[in-house]
Write a protein that holds these residues in place. Structure first.
Motif, short mmCIF file in Angstrom:
data_model
loop_
_atom_site.label_atom_id
_atom_site.label_comp_id
_atom_site.label_asym_id
_atom_site.label_seq_id
_atom_site.Cartn_x
_atom_site.Cartn_y
_atom_site.Cartn_z
N TRP A 195 -11.12 51.40 -2.65
CA TRP A 195 -12.06 51.30 -1.54
C TRP A 195 -11.60 52.25 -0.43
O TRP A 195 -10.41 52.34 -0.12
N TYR A 196 -12.59 52.94 0.13
CA TYR A 196 -12.36 53.89 1.21
C TYR A 196 -13.27 53.57 2.37
O TYR A 196 -14.36 53.02 2.21
N ARG A 197 -12.83 53.99 3.55
CA ARG A 197 -13.61 53.83 4.77
C ARG A 197 -13.89 55.21 5.34
O ARG A 197 -13.05 56.11 5.29
N GLN A 198 -15.08 55.36 5.94
CA GLN A 198 -15.44 56.64 6.53
C GLN A 198 -16.12 56.40 7.87
O GLN A 198 -17.10 55.66 7.94
N ASN A 199 -15.61 57.05 8.88
CA ASN A 199 -16.21 57.01 10.21
C ASN A 199 -16.98 58.30 10.44
O ASN A 199 -16.49 59.39 10.13
N SER A 200 -18.16 58.17 10.97
CA SER A 200 -18.93 59.33 11.45
C SER A 200 -19.11 60.43 10.42
O SER A 200 -19.14 61.60 10.79
N GLY A 201 -19.19 60.06 9.15
CA GLY A 201 -19.51 61.04 8.12
C GLY A 201 -18.49 62.12 7.89
O GLY A 201 -18.83 63.17 7.37
N ARG A 202 -17.23 61.92 8.26
CA ARG A 202 -16.23 62.95 8.02
C ARG A 202 -15.20 62.43 7.01
O ARG A 202 -15.55 61.93 5.98
N VAL A 222 -10.77 57.50 4.44
CA VAL A 222 -9.43 56.92 4.52
C VAL A 222 -9.29 55.86 3.45
O VAL A 222 -10.14 54.96 3.33
N HIS A 223 -8.23 55.96 2.68
CA HIS A 223 -7.97 55.00 1.62
C HIS A 223 -7.61 53.65 2.20
O HIS A 223 -6.78 53.55 3.13
N LEU A 224 -8.22 52.60 1.67
CA LEU A 224 -7.93 51.24 2.14
C LEU A 224 -7.06 50.47 1.16
O LEU A 224 -6.05 49.89 1.54
N ILE A 225 -7.48 50.45 -0.09
CA ILE A 225 -6.79 49.60 -1.05
C ILE A 225 -7.15 50.03 -2.46
O ILE A 225 -8.24 50.55 -2.71
N LEU A 226 -6.21 49.87 -3.38
CA LEU A 226 -6.40 50.20 -4.78
C LEU A 226 -6.12 48.96 -5.61
O LEU A 226 -5.13 48.26 -5.35
N ILE A 227 -6.97 48.70 -6.58
CA ILE A 227 -6.75 47.59 -7.49
C ILE A 227 -6.82 48.13 -8.91
O ILE A 227 -7.73 48.90 -9.25
N ARG A 228 -5.85 47.77 -9.74
CA ARG A 228 -5.79 48.28 -11.09
C ARG A 228 -6.61 47.39 -12.02
O ARG A 228 -6.89 46.24 -11.71
N SER A 229 -6.92 47.93 -13.18
CA SER A 229 -7.81 47.22 -14.09
C SER A 229 -7.21 45.92 -14.60
O SER A 229 -7.95 45.02 -15.03
N GLU A 278 -5.50 43.85 -12.70
CA GLU A 278 -5.38 42.96 -11.55
C GLU A 278 -6.72 42.33 -11.24
O GLU A 278 -7.78 42.92 -11.49
N ARG A 279 -6.69 41.14 -10.66
CA ARG A 279 -7.93 40.43 -10.37
C ARG A 279 -8.18 40.33 -8.87
O ARG A 279 -9.32 40.20 -8.43
N GLU A 280 -7.11 40.34 -8.10
CA GLU A 280 -7.27 40.19 -6.66
C GLU A 280 -6.11 40.89 -5.96
O GLU A 280 -4.98 40.92 -6.48
N LYS A 281 -6.43 41.43 -4.77
CA LYS A 281 -5.39 42.08 -4.01
C LYS A 281 -5.69 41.91 -2.52
O LYS A 281 -6.85 41.90 -2.12
N HIS A 282 -4.64 41.79 -1.72
CA HIS A 282 -4.81 41.60 -0.29
C HIS A 282 -4.06 42.70 0.46
O HIS A 282 -3.01 43.17 0.02
N SER A 283 -4.63 43.07 1.61
CA SER A 283 -3.94 43.98 2.51
C SER A 283 -4.44 43.67 3.92
O SER A 283 -5.56 44.01 4.28
N GLY A 284 -3.61 42.98 4.70
CA GLY A 284 -4.02 42.59 6.05
C GLY A 284 -5.27 41.73 6.02
O GLY A 284 -5.31 40.69 5.36
N SER A 292 -16.69 44.74 -8.33
CA SER A 292 -15.62 44.50 -7.37
C SER A 292 -16.25 44.09 -6.05
O SER A 292 -17.41 44.43 -5.77
N SER A 293 -15.47 43.37 -5.26
CA SER A 293 -15.94 43.05 -3.92
C SER A 293 -14.83 43.30 -2.91
O SER A 293 -13.65 43.18 -3.22
N LEU A 294 -15.25 43.71 -1.73
CA LEU A 294 -14.34 43.91 -0.61
C LEU A 294 -14.73 42.94 0.48
O LEU A 294 -15.88 42.92 0.92
N LEU A 295 -13.78 42.12 0.90
CA LEU A 295 -13.99 41.17 1.98
C LEU A 295 -13.15 41.58 3.18
O LEU A 295 -11.94 41.79 3.04
N ILE A 296 -13.81 41.72 4.31
CA ILE A 296 -13.10 41.96 5.56
C ILE A 296 -13.22 40.69 6.39
O ILE A 296 -14.33 40.27 6.74
#
Lengths: 116, 114
Positions: B34-41, B44-51, B53-59, B72-76
């Motif tokens: 999962w990546y994040r992008q501000n203002s179309g430029r 930024v990499h957020l998190i990687l999950i391997r095949s 793995e079922r769940e991963k947390h970061s902050g 996949s789902s991303l929960l903030i």
């Protein structure tokens, strides 16, 4: 530098002109990617380099697009006879691929190309 | 062609609420990112999950992966106005030529209202 650097940040060119976009990847990253992103869309894969060679150029839309990476570091994306439809943000990314599989990719800020 | 498709395309929530974004893909993967992008430029990499793995947390981020459903789902959690951005999933294929490049979805535009 610490990150991926792309120059110029913005480029306005006239239809039919030739442009070059430069990417300076993170030192030591052997994998380098070019993507193109249109407004409201996700990045579209263009080309991938492993070292100096273009390992996969299947995403280049036509033969007006060409990219080089002669010394395995800096890469240049070249577009000939630009068309208005080439207007987009061109993103470069680099990555380490320790076992041939891509992990985290580090992106530059992109070059916004506008063809008028 | 795009591999991943995000859902929803746009999401508007109040600060403090949780935001959930979903991604579906079509072929076997080595990993999903999962990546994040501000203002179309730049992204930024957020998190990687391997095949495998079922769940991963970061902050405040939680990612799940269901390879049987190719999704996949991303929960903030406890969203902040600064989380306002576009979020993209990207897949790296399981083998061959697909394993060394990331294919991105079309993204979810998240707006967090103060």
């Amino acid at each position: 530098g610490a990150g991926v650097s792309q120059t110029p940040s913005n480029k306005v060119t006239e239809k039919g002109k030739y442009v070059e976009l430069r990417c300076d990847p993170i030192s030591g990253h052997t994998a380098l990617y070019w993507y193109r992103q249109s407004l409201g869309q996700g990045p579209e894969f263009l080309i991938y380099f492993q070292g100096t060679g273009a390992a996969d150029d299947s995403g280049l839309p036509n033969d007006r697009f060409f990219a080089v990476r002669p010394e395995g570091s800096v890469s240049t994306l070249k577009i000939q006879r630009t068309e208005r439809g080439d207007s987009a943000v061109y993103l470069c990314a680099s990555s380490s691929t320790p076992d041939g599989k891509v992990t985290e990719a580090f992106f530059g800020q992109g070059t916004r190309l506008t063809v008028v | 062609s795009q591999q991943g498709e995000e859902d929803p395309q746009a999401l508007s929530i109040q600060e403090g609420e949780n935001a959930t974004m979903n991604c579906s893909y079509k072929t076997s993967i080595n990993n999903l990112q999962w990546y994040r992008q501000n203002s179309g430029r730049g992204l930024v990499h957020l998190i990687l999950i391997r095949s495998n793995e079922r769940e991963k947390h970061s902050g405040r981020l939680r990612v799940t992966l269901d390879t049987s459903k190719k999704s996949s789902s991303l929960l903030i959690t406890a969203s902040r106005a600064a989380d306002t951005a576009s979020y993209f999933c990207a897949t790296a294929g399981a083998w061959g030529d697909s394993s060394y490049k990331l294919i991105f979805g079309s993204g979810t535009r998240l707006l967090v209202r103060p």
